[in-house]
Design an enzyme around this catalytic site. Structure first.
Site, PDB file in Angstrom:
ATOM      1  N   GLU A 156      -5.587 -28.338  60.046  1.00 16.21           N
ATOM      2  CA  GLU A 156      -6.368 -29.114  59.064  1.00 16.21           C
ATOM      3  C   GLU A 156      -5.413 -29.284  58.055  1.00 16.21           C
ATOM      4  O   GLU A 156      -5.414 -28.818  56.540  1.00 16.21           O
ATOM      5  CB  GLU A 156      -7.553 -28.405  58.403  1.00 16.21           C
ATOM      6  CG  GLU A 156      -8.547 -28.241  59.461  1.00 16.21           C
ATOM      7  CD  GLU A 156      -9.967 -27.355  58.752  1.00 16.21           C
ATOM      8  OE1 GLU A 156      -9.764 -26.864  57.868  1.00 16.21           O
ATOM      9  OE2 GLU A 156     -10.617 -27.499  59.458  1.00 16.21           O
ATOM     10  N   GLU A 314     -13.432 -26.940  66.175  1.00 19.68           N
ATOM     11  CA  GLU A 314     -14.288 -25.878  65.410  1.00 19.68           C
ATOM     12  C   GLU A 314     -15.649 -26.286  65.048  1.00 19.68           C
ATOM     13  O   GLU A 314     -15.923 -27.573  64.621  1.00 19.68           O
ATOM     14  CB  GLU A 314     -13.289 -25.508  64.131  1.00 19.68           C
ATOM     15  CG  GLU A 314     -11.925 -24.812  64.306  1.00 19.68           C
ATOM     16  CD  GLU A 314     -11.441 -24.660  63.088  1.00 19.68           C
ATOM     17  OE1 GLU A 314     -12.331 -24.601  62.027  1.00 19.68           O
ATOM     18  OE2 GLU A 314     -10.087 -24.509  62.933  1.00 19.68           O
TER      19      GLU A 314
END
Ligand code: GAL
Length: 678
Positions: A156, A314
């Protein structure tokens, strides 16, 4: 043991269920039990090592990779494939001690503290060297491991660094881009407030609001910085990886991805995903519940990065730890969410994370296995998904979402609007979803794609707030309409150039002829204003544009403003203009939801766009089409109550293995995977 022959480790031929697993948190004697539980839940993939730098390289050049090798093998012996993360989001303490300068600098000029994540300056040469070393060691060891099916770079990307090095690099980037200060000064109108630059070194990194041209270039520079950082990793990895052969959707070889964050806007995701093989994203609800009419757009956005299937890298196993109220999703809701991801083109769903670590910052996050090592109640839901995916993995192999509608997304337009909202409640993504949701409510599939992408094969293109309308975007849209396409232009379309300067023309700039109207004024609204016409009677909120018809004979006025601020009274709000074989709808209002639904219903029906299927409110129907042309329909009940729907034909339901007539009963949060019988 589960049959894994169809899950042959390819990115697009199999439906994976998985979890992030951190074996380094646990004694090795525990691993077999974890792996047994994973297998019993039906997991087919685990994501390893993404934050394991200090375990993999506890001191410079001292690599400890055997444990990871053993973990990969142990998983493989249970038919669980591995996705390896490069651990660069967590540069270890010894590295930071060696090179304190690799820590990023925040807006106030302070080095960020060690001990969280992504604390690096993305342009630090020391960090780059350390990255090459750890990624190199990992790929030399695992690049040819047949059980490692893909790699995830970092985690991320999100940090922006304000250090002096970044500032100099930004200045160099500007010098290369603009060629001369005269050009830069002209594009940014720097005479304004005496911002004229006479040396590159004078140019700052913008902190807070600044010159719009400078702010836009800084975003591009951040994008470029991450792109270079990513390329550096790719250059180390790719020579060691089996090449991908993505012909007709069939794969082989090893892919590389990064886990993006949906609508996060820190950089231009189209630029970053260009260099990757696969797009993936992390989907969290946080507080509250999942709103399927909007969340589909985030999946479609991710699918649109590479214009093919993606991974949900995720998602929350029921709850998170970082939100205001970390409520648990309702029983069944996460399964419905997982199926929504698949219905929108995900080929994998991975939970974060497998088991609660005993220490560290995320102790209370949802997991499948609790700190004691026993399955949590949520484990059963994952297990159900494991059974689901096993049942339809081969059915969905090599299948893709097919859409007749495209919504155009542009980061530059979005940034520019967010910096100058003009109405504090004007939000680019909310406005984007204002166009997406009425389509979703009718089960009309849409691609969310870059505004710089070819528009072949679409019947309808919607350009929500496409503020930046350069010639190449305009030419593509013109061509699309000339060939018979239906185009929707909205408020805030066609106002700016590539440098974030206003166009010296009225909106929608280069598309005025196509639209048959020009915008003579825009109004931020204190209160909703009435808008009425043949298709709806409603209001416009936040924003209203006053349209002037240019082509009196061709342009049809669909709706006009009622009595309001005087300036808008009686003026056109929505128009339709035929052009070539196609037509252009200009929507100058930000309509209430009911009117927006009527508007979109009219627009889609005129464009000949077909819904996947009709469903009751709260039930979503989507379709994936296999390479062989077989249509697989996925119906998801996003409600807590049972729903009854009519099918247009008798079908086979593949999760239960039953045939169903024309009536389908969906349990609360129930899912059906259907193919047509006969
Ligand atoms: C994500 C992150 C994961 C984990 C998760 C918790 O943003 O990538 O590592 O921290 O949040 O919700």
């Amino acid at each position: 043991m589960r049959e894994s022959a169809t899950c042959d480790l390819r990115p697009v031929t199999c439906l994976h269920l998985g979890a992030a697993y951190y074996p380094e948190h646990w004694p090795e004697e525990r691993w077999p039990e974890d792996i047994r539980l994973m297998r019993e839940a039906g997991l087919t993939v685990a994501r390893l090592a993404e934050f394991a730098w200090s375990t993999l390289e506890p001191a410079e050049g001292d690599f400890h990779l055997d444990w990871l090798d053993r973990a990969i093998s142990a998983l493989a012996s249970a038919s669980i494939a591995t996705v390896l993360g490069t651990p660069t989001a967590a540069p270890p303490a010894w590295l930071v001690e060696q090179h304190p300068d690799l820590l990023a600098v925040d807006e106030s000029g302070r080095h960020v503290q060690f001990g969280n994540r992504c604390h690096y300056c993305v342009n630090s040469p020391q960090f780059h060297a350390a990255t090459r070393r750890i990624v190199g060691a990992m790929v030399e060891r695992f690049g040819s491991n047949p059980h490692v099916i893909g790699w995830q770079l970092d985690n991320e990307y999100n940090r922006v660094c304000y250090c002096d090095r970044c500032r100099s690099l930004f200045q160099r980037y500007l010098a290369e881009k603009f060629g001369s200060l005269d050009a830069l000064n002209a594009h940014w109108t720097t005479r304004y407030w005496s911002q004229t630059y006479s040396a590159w070194e004078q140019i700052p990194i913008p902190i807070g609001l600044h010159n719009p041209g400078l702010m836009l270039e800084f975003k591009r520079f951040v994008t470029e910085s991450y792109r270079q950082f990513q390329r550096l990793q790719l250059d180390v990895l790719r020579p060691h990886l089996r090449p991908l052969l993505l012909v007709g959707g069939a794969g082989g070889g090893v892919w590389v991805t990064h886990n993006f964050m949906g609508w996060f806007d820190g950089f231009d995701h189209y630029a970053l995903t260009e260099d990757l093989d696969l797009a993936s994203w992390d989907w969290y609800v946080g507080t509250g519940h999942h709103d399927y009419l909007s969340s589909g757009a985030a999946h479609d956005l991710t699918r649109g990065f590479k214009r093919r299937n993606f991974w949900l890298m995720e998602t929350q196993p029921g709850s998170v730890n970082w939100s205001a109220i970390n409520n648990m999703l309702n029983k069944g809701e996460a399964r419905a969410m997982a199926w929504q991801a698949v219905a929108h083109g995900a080929d994998a769903v991975l939970y974060w994370q497998w088991r609660s670590a005993l220490g560290g910052q995320e102790q209370y996050h949802g997991t499948l296995v609790d700190p004691s090592g026993q399955p949590r109640p949520f484990y059963e839901e994952a297990q159900q998904l494991g059974r689901d995916f096993a049942a339809v993995s081969s059915l969905l192999a090599n299948s893709a979402v097919v859409s007749e509608v495209a919504l155009l997304n542009s980061y530059d337009s979005r940034w520019a609007i967010q910096w100058q909202r003009h109405h504090r409640d004007f939000d680019y993504v909310a406005h984007f979803n204002h166009y997406y949701r009425p389509l979703a409510a009718r089960n009309i599939a849409a691609d969310v794609i870059s505004a710089d992408t070819p528009l072949d094969n679409y019947k309808l293109v919607i350009a929500p707030a496409l503020l930046m309308l350069n010639e190449s975007r305009a030419a593509r849209l013109r061509d699309f309409v000339a060939r018979g396409g239906h185009l929707v232009l909205t408020i805030r379309c066609g106002m700016k150039d590539d440098y974030n300067a206003l166009l010296p023309s009225r909106q929608p700039g280069p598309l005025v002829d196509l639209a048959g109207v020009e915008i003579v004024e825009y109004y931020a609204l204190l209160d909703p204003v009435p808008v009425a016409g043949e298709w709806f009677t409603g209001t416009s909120r936040l924003w209203a544009e006053r349209l002037r018809v240019l082509d009196e004979t061709g342009t049809q006025v669909i709706a006009r403003y009622g009595e309001s601020n005087g300036w808008l009274n009686g003026h056109p709000a929505v128009t339709v203009h035929p052009h070539g074989q196609g037509r252009v709808v200009f929507v100058g209002a930000y309509l209430d939801e009911v009117s927006q639904q009527s508007l979109l219903d009219r627009i889609t029906s005129a464009a000949g766009v077909q819904p996947v299927m009709e469903t009751p409110v709260g039930v979503e129907a989507r379709r994936r089409v296999t390479a062989a042309g077989e249509e697989v329909f996925i119906a998801i009940n996003h409600e807590r109550a049972e729903q009854l729907m009519r099918l247009p034909w008798p079908a086979r339901e593949h999760l239960s293995g039953q045939s169903v007539g024309e009536e389908l009963r969906l349990a609360p949060y129930g899912v059906a995977v259907l193919t047509r019988l006969a």
